[in-house]
Design a protein around this motif. Structure first.
Motif, PDB file in Angstrom:
ATOM      1  N   ILE A   1       0.850  -1.198   0.000  1.00 59.66           N
ATOM      2  CA  ILE A   1       0.000   0.000   0.000  1.00 59.66           C
ATOM      3  C   ILE A   1       0.884   1.247   0.000  1.00 59.66           C
ATOM      4  O   ILE A   1       0.695   2.180  -0.790  1.00 59.66           O
ATOM      5  CB  ILE A   1      -0.914  -0.010   1.258  1.00 59.66           C
ATOM      6  CG1 ILE A   1      -1.889  -1.186   1.194  1.00 59.66           C
ATOM      7  CG2 ILE A   1      -1.640   1.325   1.422  1.00 59.66           C
ATOM      8  CD1 ILE A   1      -2.570  -1.507   2.525  1.00 59.66           C
TER       9      ILE A   1
ATOM     10  N   TYR B   1      -8.392 -10.176   2.770  1.00 60.90           N
ATOM     11  CA  TYR B   1      -9.375 -11.107   3.358  1.00 60.90           C
ATOM     12  C   TYR B   1     -10.153 -11.900   2.302  1.00 60.90           C
ATOM     13  O   TYR B   1     -11.046 -12.668   2.644  1.00 60.90           O
ATOM     14  CB  TYR B   1     -10.376 -10.315   4.230  1.00 60.90           C
ATOM     15  CG  TYR B   1      -9.688  -9.468   5.267  1.00 60.90           C
ATOM     16  CD1 TYR B   1      -9.065 -10.064   6.359  1.00 60.90           C
ATOM     17  CD2 TYR B   1      -9.605  -8.083   5.149  1.00 60.90           C
ATOM     18  CE1 TYR B   1      -8.394  -9.305   7.304  1.00 60.90           C
ATOM     19  CE2 TYR B   1      -8.951  -7.307   6.090  1.00 60.90           C
ATOM     20  CZ  TYR B   1      -8.338  -7.927   7.168  1.00 60.90           C
ATOM     21  OH  TYR B   1      -7.676  -7.173   8.098  1.00 60.90           O
TER      22      TYR B   1
ATOM     23  N   ASN C   1     -11.967  -3.871   6.196  1.00 61.95           N
ATOM     24  CA  ASN C   1     -11.501  -3.517   7.539  1.00 61.95           C
ATOM     25  C   ASN C   1     -11.645  -2.005   7.645  1.00 61.95           C
ATOM     26  O   ASN C   1     -11.053  -1.304   6.841  1.00 61.95           O
ATOM     27  CB  ASN C   1     -10.024  -3.922   7.687  1.00 61.95           C
ATOM     28  CG  ASN C   1      -9.445  -3.552   9.030  1.00 61.95           C
ATOM     29  OD1 ASN C   1     -10.152  -3.091   9.920  1.00 61.95           O
ATOM     30  ND2 ASN C   1      -8.142  -3.738   9.178  1.00 61.95           N
TER      31      ASN C   1
ATOM     32  N   TYR D   1      -8.297   4.262  -3.080  1.00 66.59           N
ATOM     33  CA  TYR D   1      -7.950   3.084  -2.265  1.00 66.59           C
ATOM     34  C   TYR D   1      -9.227   2.388  -1.807  1.00 66.59           C
ATOM     35  O   TYR D   1     -10.047   2.994  -1.109  1.00 66.59           O
ATOM     36  CB  TYR D   1      -7.115   3.525  -1.059  1.00 66.59           C
ATOM     37  CG  TYR D   1      -6.885   2.417  -0.051  1.00 66.59           C
ATOM     38  CD1 TYR D   1      -6.091   1.318  -0.366  1.00 66.59           C
ATOM     39  CD2 TYR D   1      -7.472   2.467   1.219  1.00 66.59           C
ATOM     40  CE1 TYR D   1      -5.888   0.299   0.557  1.00 66.59           C
ATOM     41  CE2 TYR D   1      -7.264   1.453   2.142  1.00 66.59           C
ATOM     42  CZ  TYR D   1      -6.468   0.368   1.801  1.00 66.59           C
ATOM     43  OH  TYR D   1      -6.273  -0.642   2.712  1.00 66.59           O
TER      44      TYR D   1
ATOM     45  N   ASP E   1      -7.225  -3.461  -2.299  1.00 62.25           N
ATOM     46  CA  ASP E   1      -6.576  -4.153  -1.190  1.00 62.25           C
ATOM     47  C   ASP E   1      -7.461  -5.337  -0.800  1.00 62.25           C
ATOM     48  O   ASP E   1      -8.622  -5.157  -0.428  1.00 62.25           O
ATOM     49  CB  ASP E   1      -6.435  -3.142  -0.036  1.00 62.25           C
ATOM     50  CG  ASP E   1      -5.616  -3.693   1.110  1.00 62.25           C
ATOM     51  OD1 ASP E   1      -4.927  -4.699   0.920  1.00 62.25           O
ATOM     52  OD2 ASP E   1      -5.669  -3.082   2.206  1.00 62.25           O
TER      53      ASP E   1
HETATM   54  C1  LIG Z   1      -7.350  -3.977   4.848  1.00 66.81           C
HETATM   55  C2  LIG Z   1      -5.965  -4.373   5.199  1.00 66.81           C
HETATM   56  N1  LIG Z   1      -5.012  -4.216   4.290  1.00 66.81           N
HETATM   57  C3  LIG Z   1      -3.737  -4.564   4.543  1.00 66.81           C
HETATM   58  C4  LIG Z   1      -3.386  -5.074   5.757  1.00 66.81           C
HETATM   59  C5  LIG Z   1      -1.923  -5.347   6.000  1.00 66.81           C
HETATM   60  O1  LIG Z   1      -1.659  -6.643   6.185  1.00 66.81           O
HETATM   61  P1  LIG Z   1      -0.177  -7.210   6.161  1.00 66.81           P
HETATM   62  O2  LIG Z   1       0.770  -6.067   6.078  1.00 66.81           O
HETATM   63  O3  LIG Z   1      -0.044  -7.991   7.397  1.00 66.81           O
HETATM   64  O4  LIG Z   1      -0.114  -8.058   4.924  1.00 66.81           O
HETATM   65  C6  LIG Z   1      -4.340  -5.258   6.757  1.00 66.81           C
HETATM   66  C7  LIG Z   1      -3.967  -5.800   8.063  1.00 66.81           C
HETATM   67  O5  LIG Z   1      -4.686  -5.862   9.003  1.00 66.81           O
HETATM   68  C8  LIG Z   1      -5.668  -4.906   6.457  1.00 66.81           C
HETATM   69  O6  LIG Z   1      -6.648  -5.042   7.355  1.00 66.81           O
END
Ligand SMILES: Cc1ncc(COP(=O)(O)O)c(C=O)c1O
Length: 396
Positions: free
Chosen positions: A105, A207, A176, A169, A204
């Motif tokens: 990101i 999940y 989340n 985004y 993104d």
């Molecule tokens: C929507 C979302 N994107 C990205 C991430 C980042 O995850 P990671 O850096 O562990 O791959 C999270 C982690 O909680 C998330 O909730």
């Protein structure tokens, strides 16, 4: 010494969630605040055996510098997996490994946005992404999420009013913090608007594989005909969060720049964990493993919904997620949500206040986020009863 902190960092606050973690040591604390995968979902035995084997047979590869784009075998596996699961990847696309979705990101924003450029995001949204945009000096414009995803009229207005918007985004699946899923109609509308206003979409999807109800919807990246969508995924929620292995898939030209930016940040993602991840997929049944996680989260989510349905006064509204880790609870106007979250802490129950996920940090929120992957069934039962009793007390 008095430090003169940079303009970029001086106003950045620590993540509210990481701060809540610090208060969790008290005995009997029940936390619905984490965003962590369930520890029982880690395939510990398999990973231990594969780790030993890697150090036994390929120690220098696992301990040496490696290439920025990622461990070649893992890149191939990720490419094949996202094609199979999400219909992603064209001959013009490139897939690279990054240090968690978090880095994917941040790198995408870094290569596209100058300071002062606008990133349009769902409101509420993932705090880690919002903080990366902030740390890069981007201005965040939030578009409220309603049933089925972003309000499309508000999105068009935001795009019209912000000609320097560079990035849109979105977390279309099991968002989340909200647990919302963007409908097919809205996915198409979001893609069409991004095209009309010439912005790149950062999709993104950490999940996406964790659906435990309903039908999969096409990813935005699978609708992409002009290299407009960068897709960000992660092994955090399906294998291990501590490994910090994520991936990006996007048009080759853009990905090449991202690779340059990544070189500056960390040279490459931890090669041992990339190898571990890759070997796990070669030797074990990843699909069967993900199916077990889905079953676990289905049971936990159902338990939380059952407790909420039974205990919460009807003035409290909450989402009914079809996958992922979270649900989103909205309190009636009469209750001050900030006071509610504080009182819950006094009763040893931790939730994350909705304000933590606001694009505009100065605004309030009547909501809070509940996580069901970490607490046990007993904790869910007990903790939701405590929260419901608190609502009743505050309504009285
Ligand atoms: C929507 C979302 N994107 C990205 C991430 C980042 O995850 P990671 O850096 O562990 O791959 C999270 C982690 O909680 C998330 O909730």
């Amino acid at each position: 010494m008095q430090y003169k902190i940079s303009d970029k960092m001086v106003n950045m606050k620590p993540s509210a969630i990481r701060e809540i973690f610090k208060s969790l040591g008290t005995p009997g604390a029940i936390s619905f605040a984490a965003g962590n995968p369930a520890p029982e979902s880690f395939p510990v035995k398999d990973l231990a055996a594969i780790s030993a084997d890697i150090f036994e047979n390929r120690p220098s590869q696992a301990l040496q510098y490696s290439v920025t784009e990622g461990y070649p075998r893992l890149r191939e596996q990720v490419k094949a997996r996202i094609r199979e699961k999400f219909n992603i990847g064209t001959p013009e696309d490139e897939t690279i490994i990054v240090t968690g979705g978090q880095q994917g990101i941040e790198l995408t924003c870094k290569v596209l946005c100058n300071e002062g450029d606008v990133v349009i995001a769902e409101n509420p949204s993932f705090i880690g992404a919002l903080n990366s945009f902030r740390s890069l000096g981007a201005k965040i414009v939030g578009v409220d999420v309603e049933d089925g995803g972003m309000n499309i009229e508000a999105l068009e207005k935001a795009l019209q009013e912000n000609p320097n918007a560079k990035l849109l985004y979105v977390i279309p699946t099991f968002q989340n913090p909200g647990g919302f899923t963007t409908s097919l109609e809205k996915r198409k509308a979001i893609y069409a608007l991004a095209r009309k206003y010439a912005v790149v979409i950062l999709e993104d999807n950490p999940y996406g594989e964790l659906r435990f109800r309903g039908e999969d919807l096409p990813t935005l990246k699978s609708m992409d005909t002009d290299g407009r969508v960068v897709y960000c995924g992660s092994f955090s929620k399906v294998l291990s969060a501590g490994m910090r292995v994520g991936f990006l898939c996007g048009n080759e030209a853009l990905i090449q720049k991202i690779v340059v930016a990544k070189q500056v940040e960390d040279v490459h993602t931890n090669i041992f964990f990339q190898m571990l991840c890759s070997e796990y997929m070669d030797r074990c049944d990843m699909d069967a493993h993900v199916e077990e996680i889905r079953a676990l989260y289905r049971a936990k989510c159902d338990k939380m919904l059952e407790c909420l349905d039974r205990e919460m006064p009807e003035e409290v509204k909450y989402t009914r997620p079809e996958g992922g880790l979270f649900l989103w609870c909205t309190l009636p106007e009469k209750i001050d949500s900030g006071a509610f979250v504080k009182k819950a802490v006094e009763k040893n129950v931790f939730v994350v206040p909705g304000t933590a996920f606001n694009c505009d940090e100065t605004k309030g929120s009547p909501s809070f986020r509940l996580n069901y992957s970490m607490p046990s069934m007993e904790e869910i039962e007990k903790g939701i009863k405590i929260l419901a009793d608190l609502v009743k007390e505050m309504l009285a």
